[in-house]
Design an enzyme around this catalytic site. Structure first.
Site, PDB file in Angstrom:
ATOM      1  N   LYS A  14      -8.910   4.036   2.776  1.00 17.17           N
ATOM      2  CA  LYS A  14      -8.161   5.053   2.028  1.00 17.17           C
ATOM      3  C   LYS A  14      -8.942   6.373   1.999  1.00 17.17           C
ATOM      4  O   LYS A  14     -10.133   6.421   2.354  1.00 17.17           O
ATOM      5  CB  LYS A  14      -7.897   4.526   0.612  1.00 17.17           C
ATOM      6  CG  LYS A  14      -6.969   3.301   0.580  1.00 17.17           C
ATOM      7  CD  LYS A  14      -6.686   2.848  -0.857  1.00 17.17           C
ATOM      8  CE  LYS A  14      -5.750   1.648  -0.871  1.00 17.17           C
ATOM      9  NZ  LYS A  14      -5.406   1.229  -2.265  1.00 17.17           N
ATOM     10  N   TYR A  54       4.429   1.609   0.468  1.00 16.77           N
ATOM     11  CA  TYR A  54       4.285   1.053  -0.880  1.00 16.77           C
ATOM     12  C   TYR A  54       5.636   0.892  -1.592  1.00 16.77           C
ATOM     13  O   TYR A  54       5.700   0.982  -2.829  1.00 16.77           O
ATOM     14  CB  TYR A  54       3.344   1.933  -1.701  1.00 16.77           C
ATOM     15  CG  TYR A  54       1.865   1.704  -1.390  1.00 16.77           C
ATOM     16  CD1 TYR A  54       1.282   0.437  -1.523  1.00 16.77           C
ATOM     17  CD2 TYR A  54       1.036   2.743  -0.990  1.00 16.77           C
ATOM     18  CE1 TYR A  54      -0.068   0.220  -1.250  1.00 16.77           C
ATOM     19  CE2 TYR A  54      -0.325   2.531  -0.727  1.00 16.77           C
ATOM     20  CZ  TYR A  54      -0.865   1.270  -0.855  1.00 16.77           C
ATOM     21  OH  TYR A  54      -2.205   1.055  -0.601  1.00 16.77           O
ATOM     22  N   ASN A 117      -9.746   2.722  -4.629  1.00 15.36           N
ATOM     23  CA  ASN A 117     -10.395   1.416  -4.415  1.00 15.36           C
ATOM     24  C   ASN A 117     -10.679   1.140  -2.935  1.00 15.36           C
ATOM     25  O   ASN A 117     -10.786   0.003  -2.506  1.00 15.36           O
ATOM     26  CB  ASN A 117      -9.597   0.291  -5.083  1.00 15.36           C
ATOM     27  CG  ASN A 117      -8.209   0.115  -4.511  1.00 15.36           C
ATOM     28  OD1 ASN A 117      -7.816   0.820  -3.581  1.00 15.36           O
ATOM     29  ND2 ASN A 117      -7.465  -0.828  -5.036  1.00 15.36           N
ATOM     30  N   HIS A 120      -7.024  -0.767   1.814  1.00 13.10           N
ATOM     31  CA  HIS A 120      -5.787  -1.539   1.719  1.00 13.10           C
ATOM     32  C   HIS A 120      -5.878  -2.660   2.729  1.00 13.10           C
ATOM     33  O   HIS A 120      -6.365  -2.449   3.849  1.00 13.10           O
ATOM     34  CB  HIS A 120      -4.566  -0.676   2.050  1.00 13.10           C
ATOM     35  CG  HIS A 120      -3.358  -1.509   2.379  1.00 13.10           C
ATOM     36  ND1 HIS A 120      -2.601  -2.110   1.403  1.00 13.10           N
ATOM     37  CD2 HIS A 120      -2.831  -1.908   3.563  1.00 13.10           C
ATOM     38  CE1 HIS A 120      -1.634  -2.823   1.990  1.00 13.10           C
ATOM     39  NE2 HIS A 120      -1.758  -2.715   3.290  1.00 13.10           N
ATOM     40  N   GLU A 131       3.929  -3.811   7.856  1.00  8.78           N
ATOM     41  CA  GLU A 131       3.031  -2.656   7.710  1.00  8.78           C
ATOM     42  C   GLU A 131       2.439  -2.228   9.051  1.00  8.78           C
ATOM     43  O   GLU A 131       2.302  -1.030   9.316  1.00  8.78           O
ATOM     44  CB  GLU A 131       1.923  -2.998   6.714  1.00  8.78           C
ATOM     45  CG  GLU A 131       2.458  -3.180   5.299  1.00  8.78           C
ATOM     46  CD  GLU A 131       1.429  -3.750   4.330  1.00  8.78           C
ATOM     47  OE1 GLU A 131       0.259  -3.953   4.735  1.00  8.78           O
ATOM     48  OE2 GLU A 131       1.794  -4.005   3.174  1.00  8.78           O
TER      49      GLU A 131
HETATM   50  N1  LIG Z   1      -3.898   2.586 -11.811  1.00 10.16           N
HETATM   51  C1  LIG Z   1      -3.488   1.395 -11.344  1.00 10.16           C
HETATM   52  N2  LIG Z   1      -3.361   1.237 -10.019  1.00 10.16           N
HETATM   53  C2  LIG Z   1      -2.942   0.047  -9.569  1.00 10.16           C
HETATM   54  C3  LIG Z   1      -2.627  -1.030 -10.417  1.00 10.16           C
HETATM   55  N3  LIG Z   1      -2.228  -2.091  -9.667  1.00 10.16           N
HETATM   56  C4  LIG Z   1      -2.305  -1.653  -8.394  1.00 10.16           C
HETATM   57  N4  LIG Z   1      -2.718  -0.368  -8.333  1.00 10.16           N
HETATM   58  C5  LIG Z   1      -2.930   0.459  -7.130  1.00 10.16           C
HETATM   59  O1  LIG Z   1      -1.897   0.188  -6.204  1.00 10.16           O
HETATM   60  C6  LIG Z   1      -2.438  -0.369  -5.006  1.00 10.16           C
HETATM   61  C7  LIG Z   1      -1.471  -1.411  -4.492  1.00 10.16           C
HETATM   62  O2  LIG Z   1      -1.395  -2.458  -5.449  1.00 10.16           O
HETATM   63  P1  LIG Z   1      -1.374  -3.991  -5.009  1.00 10.16           P
HETATM   64  O3  LIG Z   1      -0.644  -4.094  -3.701  1.00 10.16           O
HETATM   65  O4  LIG Z   1      -0.886  -4.789  -6.155  1.00 10.16           O
HETATM   66  O5  LIG Z   1      -2.933  -4.286  -4.838  1.00 10.16           O
HETATM   67  P2  LIG Z   1      -3.741  -4.707  -3.535  1.00 10.16           P
HETATM   68  O6  LIG Z   1      -2.866  -5.508  -2.626  1.00 10.16           O
HETATM   69  O7  LIG Z   1      -5.031  -5.288  -3.978  1.00 10.16           O
HETATM   70  O8  LIG Z   1      -4.058  -3.289  -2.908  1.00 10.16           O
HETATM   71  P3  LIG Z   1      -3.552  -2.700  -1.516  1.00 10.16           P
HETATM   72  O9  LIG Z   1      -4.367  -3.429  -0.495  1.00 10.16           O
HETATM   73  O10 LIG Z   1      -3.879  -1.232  -1.613  1.00 10.16           O
HETATM   74  O11 LIG Z   1      -2.081  -2.965  -1.370  1.00 10.16           O
HETATM   75  C8  LIG Z   1      -3.822  -0.885  -5.399  1.00 10.16           C
HETATM   76  O12 LIG Z   1      -4.728  -0.897  -4.322  1.00 10.16           O
HETATM   77  C9  LIG Z   1      -4.251   0.093  -6.471  1.00 10.16           C
HETATM   78  O13 LIG Z   1      -4.792   1.274  -5.898  1.00 10.16           O
HETATM   79  C10 LIG Z   1      -2.784  -0.840 -11.825  1.00 10.16           C
HETATM   80  O14 LIG Z   1      -2.530  -1.734 -12.631  1.00 10.16           O
HETATM   81  N5  LIG Z   1      -3.209   0.395 -12.226  1.00 10.16           N
HETATM   82 MG   LIG Z   2      -1.085  -4.714  -1.816  1.00  8.95          MG
END
Ligand SMILES: Nc1nc2c(ncn2[C@@H]2O[C@H](COP(=O)(O)OP(=O)(O)OP(=O)(O)O)[C@@H](O)[C@H]2O)c(=O)[nH]1
Ligand SMILES: [Mg+2]
Length: 152
Positions: A14, A54, A117, A120, A131
């Site tokens: 990212k 997303y 973070n 992805h 994706e």
């Molecule tokens: N601020 C905030 N950001 C969140 C939260 N949950 C998810 N995100 C953001 O949204 C992204 C996508 O969420 P998810 O797909 O649930 O998490 P993930 O699969 O571990 O992350 P990705 O690999 O980026 O998809 C995350 O990487 C975070 O940056 C939350 O509760 N609060």
């Molecule tokens: Mg995810």
């Protein structure tokens, strides 16, 4: 005896990872694990691509900050291949929230913020196929053998 099907998955470094100069660190961890880089490109994700990527998170409270962040600077997109590549890559990435991600993972070792973070990684084979098609055409995957492939 080899275990686990050969899978392909999408990894994004990212904008925070690129701007912090952590591309080499993150790609190195994937390479050392034995995953093969099939394709890679740097790009600036447009709002349209971010929305498609997303789509599952649309309407959630964190959605605007997620889209803002992923479009805020360059990313590195990687198509990665290996046995059980989808779950293995998620293990290397670590839990979504870096404050609780395990040490030894990218997020656990190198990040503190849940929006910035660093990486992805696709969460299932179905997500990976969807994706990967957003970022790469089939012709962009390069077929080659890794030296020492028999050890992985
Ligand atoms: N601020 C905030 N950001 C969140 C939260 N949950 C998810 N995100 C953001 O949204 C992204 C996508 O969420 P998810 O797909 O649930 O998490 P993930 O699969 O571990 O992350 P990705 O690999 O980026 O998809 C995350 O990487 C975070 O940056 C939350 O509760 N609060
Ligand atoms: Mg995810």
């Amino acid at each position: 005896m080899a275990e686990g099907n050969v899978e392909r998955t999408l990894v994004l470094v990212k904008p925070d990872g690129v701007r912090r100069g952590l591309v080499g660190e993150i790609v190195g961890r994937l390479e050392r694990k034995g995953l093969k880089l099939l394709a890679a490109k740097t790009l600036r994700i447009t709002p349209e691509l971010a929305q498609r990527h997303y789509a599952e998170h649309q309407g959630k409270p964190f959605y605007p900050s997620l889209i803002q962040h992923i479009t805020s600077g360059p990313v590195l997109a990687l198509a990665v291949e290996g046995r059980s590549a989808v779950p293995v890559t998620r293990l290397i990435t670590g839990a979504t929230n870096p404050q609780t991600a395990a040490p030894g993972t990218v997020r656990g070792d190198l990040a503190l913020g849940i929006t910035p973070n660093l990486v992805h990684a696709s969460d299932s084979l179905e997500s990976a196929a969807r994706e990967l098609a957003l970022y790469f055409t089939p012709e962009e995957y390069l077929a080659y053998s890794r030296v020492g492939e028999e050890y992985f």
